[in-house]
Motif scaffolding. Structure first.
Motif, PDB file in Angstrom:
ATOM      1  N   GLN A 414      16.060  56.578 -10.430  1.00  0.00           N
ATOM      2  CA  GLN A 414      16.445  56.955  -9.073  1.00  0.00           C
ATOM      3  C   GLN A 414      17.635  56.129  -8.598  1.00  0.00           C
ATOM      4  OE1 GLN A 414      15.812  59.273  -7.010  1.00  0.00           O
ATOM      5  NE2 GLN A 414      16.683  58.456  -5.109  1.00  0.00           N
ATOM      6  N   THR A 415      17.579  54.830  -8.832  1.00  0.00           N
ATOM      7  CA  THR A 415      18.695  53.969  -8.434  1.00  0.00           C
ATOM      8  C   THR A 415      19.972  54.376  -9.147  1.00  0.00           C
ATOM      9  OG1 THR A 415      17.203  52.109  -8.001  1.00  0.00           O
ATOM     10  CG2 THR A 415      19.522  51.587  -8.360  1.00  0.00           C
ATOM     11  N   GLU A 416      19.875  54.608 -10.439  1.00  0.00           N
ATOM     12  CA  GLU A 416      21.060  55.004 -11.212  1.00  0.00           C
ATOM     13  C   GLU A 416      21.660  56.298 -10.677  1.00  0.00           C
ATOM     14  OE1 GLU A 416      22.400  56.109 -15.799  1.00  0.00           O
ATOM     15  OE2 GLU A 416      20.427  55.235 -15.411  1.00  0.00           O
ATOM     16  N   LYS A 417      20.815  57.271 -10.342  1.00  0.00           N
ATOM     17  CA  LYS A 417      21.300  58.555  -9.833  1.00  0.00           C
ATOM     18  C   LYS A 417      22.126  58.367  -8.563  1.00  0.00           C
ATOM     19  CE  LYS A 417      18.830  61.307  -7.281  1.00  0.00           C
ATOM     20  NZ  LYS A 417      17.874  62.299  -6.711  1.00  0.00           N
ATOM     21  N   VAL A 418      21.602  57.552  -7.636  1.00  0.00           N
ATOM     22  CA  VAL A 418      22.303  57.354  -6.366  1.00  0.00           C
ATOM     23  C   VAL A 418      23.578  56.546  -6.563  1.00  0.00           C
ATOM     24  CG1 VAL A 418      22.116  56.497  -4.009  1.00  0.00           C
ATOM     25  CG2 VAL A 418      20.117  57.487  -5.127  1.00  0.00           C
ATOM     26  N   LEU A 419      23.507  55.498  -7.389  1.00  0.00           N
ATOM     27  CA  LEU A 419      24.686  54.649  -7.581  1.00  0.00           C
ATOM     28  C   LEU A 419      25.809  55.395  -8.277  1.00  0.00           C
ATOM     29  CD1 LEU A 419      23.148  51.156  -8.445  1.00  0.00           C
ATOM     30  CD2 LEU A 419      23.854  52.087  -6.241  1.00  0.00           C
ATOM     31  N   ARG A 420      25.473  56.314  -9.152  1.00  0.00           N
ATOM     32  CA  ARG A 420      26.514  57.139  -9.774  1.00  0.00           C
ATOM     33  C   ARG A 420      27.263  57.952  -8.706  1.00  0.00           C
ATOM     34  NH1 ARG A 420      26.791  57.802 -15.243  1.00  0.00           N
ATOM     35  NH2 ARG A 420      25.105  56.907 -16.494  1.00  0.00           N
ATOM     36  N   LYS A 421      26.529  58.441  -7.725  1.00  0.00           N
ATOM     37  CA  LYS A 421      27.170  59.186  -6.633  1.00  0.00           C
ATOM     38  C   LYS A 421      28.060  58.279  -5.792  1.00  0.00           C
ATOM     39  CE  LYS A 421      23.701  62.853  -6.272  1.00  0.00           C
ATOM     40  NZ  LYS A 421      22.794  63.621  -5.383  1.00  0.00           N
ATOM     41  N   LEU A 422      27.589  57.059  -5.540  1.00  0.00           N
ATOM     42  CA  LEU A 422      28.386  56.113  -4.748  1.00  0.00           C
ATOM     43  C   LEU A 422      29.659  55.712  -5.481  1.00  0.00           C
ATOM     44  CD1 LEU A 422      25.594  53.797  -3.267  1.00  0.00           C
ATOM     45  CD2 LEU A 422      26.732  55.755  -2.188  1.00  0.00           C
ATOM     46  N   ILE A 423      29.573  55.587  -6.794  1.00  0.00           N
ATOM     47  CA  ILE A 423      30.760  55.245  -7.584  1.00  0.00           C
ATOM     48  C   ILE A 423      31.785  56.369  -7.501  1.00  0.00           C
ATOM     49  CG2 ILE A 423      31.587  54.923  -9.954  1.00  0.00           C
ATOM     50  CD1 ILE A 423      28.837  53.400 -10.372  1.00  0.00           C
TER      51      ILE A 423
END
Length: 479
Positions: A414-423
């Motif tokens: 879940q964290t990875e999914k959101v952080l990819r969007k933020l990047i």
């Protein structure tokens, strides 16, 4: 009957002891290492604690000869495996920490790379000297800070590379060279911000500055005002020496309210003696830790944490503090132990004039996605053209995120999914991201954020063709 039973229990005890002993021996021989977040446990061949140059040189020569890999560790706060590698020899540099030379008149100090910023502050503070650039916390090693090319609160300097005069580097073949802007200048730009991939930094000569007395000022504002406020009242004011800001992640003011703290040069520097003693920042931790814990576990707690934090700093506006003490922010209250959760850092850089539209896009992502953001600190970093892996392609605001997450596979996903969007949002706004964290960005995103990354990896193979120095970051992006 008693004798056979006794023999049976002795046999069971002996077998249990034998198995436990050999398991212990195996664990000693094959230790598992973790970074501070604990999400990437890795079994290394062994851990060696460097204390002398001769030791380090011998270990590197042996590794080169036998085809072994070496990774280099300081405090291990990098969270993406930059300090270790499977099956490698991890060299722990914390005991390689002597102060070698100190010249107060020349404002110069030479230290071994395992020394911490706290060690240096303790040495130079009595002479009225201070550091030019470091993190807000002083617990890190100099070698580790160089390897990630840190930045701090001082708006007159960029990243740490600005303050380094020279250093000695132990290379992959066991040779030792002096590196500066005039001696091996290419390596100077590669090693600082090079994540330990070009060799072991042995000792470093740093420039120092005056330990000035500051009077702080905290101002509340809307996020849309921040870029203009910074340009007009901070960057253009020569008396503002240091600066830090925070943007709210609390539901009541979600990515809208901010406060900024400026450190003005005090009008009467003769008062500095009253404030010069180095403060022990971690003496009183119970109260701030209580409010931080509230923020970790509820939206109501985040509202309380933001209000208390903001009002406290507004109330303290006008107080005095030395430069060295500004660079000694509290750390103990942030320590976090939870069997099922952990905390990670992220850091995104965005051009000064892009700040408001960037925040608007970030807010759109986070109103749709679940991410437990506890705190975001904003700093300024001037354009850096020296380091090959520079994160500041132009004048940037750096947003440092503290995120609480589950340790489970689902939590990590879940964290990875959101952080990819933020990047993706960050790159859309001509931004970049800091490299000492988990390898969520794609290869293309790395190249977009760091236009000289291909050159960086090519030089790594040139200076270390056998890949003696290895870590997860290089495995993920460089090979």
């Amino acid at each position: 009957m008693k004798k056979p039973i006794l023999l049976f229990f002795l046999l069971i005890y002996g077998i249990t002891w034998y198995v436990s002993f050999h398991r212990y021996q195996f664990q000693l021989a094959h230790p598992v290492v973790l970074d501070v977040a604990g999400l990437l446990p890795t079994k290394v061949k062994e851990i060696k604690h460097g204390e002398t140059k001769e030791q380090l040189q011998q270990w590197v020569k042996q590794a080169h000869k036998h085809g072994e890999k070496i990774s280099i560790a300081g405090m291990q706060h990098s969270q993406g495996g930059q300090t270790y590698y499977p099956g490698a020899i991890m060299i722990d540099m914390k005991q390689y920490n002597k102060i070698l030379q100190y010249d107060p008149k020349a404002k110069r100090i030479t230290v071994q790379s395992g020394a911490t910023w706290a060690d240096i502050q303790k040495k130079i503070n009595p002479d009225g000297l201070a550091l030019e650039v470091t993190q807000s916390q002083n617990i890190f090693t100099i070698g580790g800070s160089m390897s990630v090319n840190v930045h701090g609160r001082d708006i007159r300097y960029g990243s740490l590379i600005d303050t380094i005069e020279s250093f000695r580097l132990l290379q992959a073949d066991g040779s030792i060279i002096q590196v500066s802007r005039t001696e091996h200048p290419k390596l100077f730009s590669l090693v600082i911000g090079g994540y330990g991939l070009f060799g072991i930094i042995l000792d470093v000569t740093l420039q120092l500055t005056e330990n000035e007395l500051y009077q702080n000022e905290t101002v509340q504002m809307n996020y849309r005002e921040y870029s203009n406020y910074f340009r007009q009242h901070v960057q253009s004011n020569p008396n503002v020496r240091m600066h830090i800001a925070r943007i709210s992640v609390a539901p009541n003011h979600f990515f809208t309210e901010m406060y900024a703290t400026n450190y003005h040069l005090a009008s009467n520097q003769n008062q500095i003696g009253e404030f010069q003693k180095l403060k022990n920042r971690d003496q009183i931790v119970a109260l701030p830790k209580f409010f931080l814990d509230l923020a970790r576990y509820s939206d109501g707690g985040k509202n309380i944490f933001w209000t208390v934090q903001k009002n406290l700093l507004l109330k303290q506006s006008g107080s005095y503090e030395t430069r060295n003490n500004v660079m000694r922010a509290a750390t103990d209250f942030m320590e976090y132990e939870n069997p099922s959760r952990t905390e990670i850092l992220q850091e995104y850089f965005v051009p000064v004039d892009e700040f408001a539209p960037y925040i608007d896009d970030i807010r759109k992502v986070l109103t749709k996605e679940e991410l437990n953001v506890i705190n975001i600190t904003v700093r300024y970093v001037g354009k850096d053209q020296q380091s090959v892996m520079s994160y500041a392609k132009e004048d940037m605001f750096a947003l440092v995120w503290l995120i609480n997450q589950k340790k489970s596979a689902d939590g990590m996903a879940q964290t990875e999914k959101v952080l990819r969007k933020l990047i993706k949002v960050t790159l859309k706004h001509r931004g970049s991201y800091y490299l000492p964290y988990y390898s969520y960005p794609s290869q293309q995103e790395l190249e977009n954020a760091y236009p000289r990354s291909k050159e960086f990896f090519q030089k790594k193979r040139l200076y270390d063709p056998d890949d003696v120095f290895m870590n997860f970051f290089y495995k993920e992006y460089g090979q």
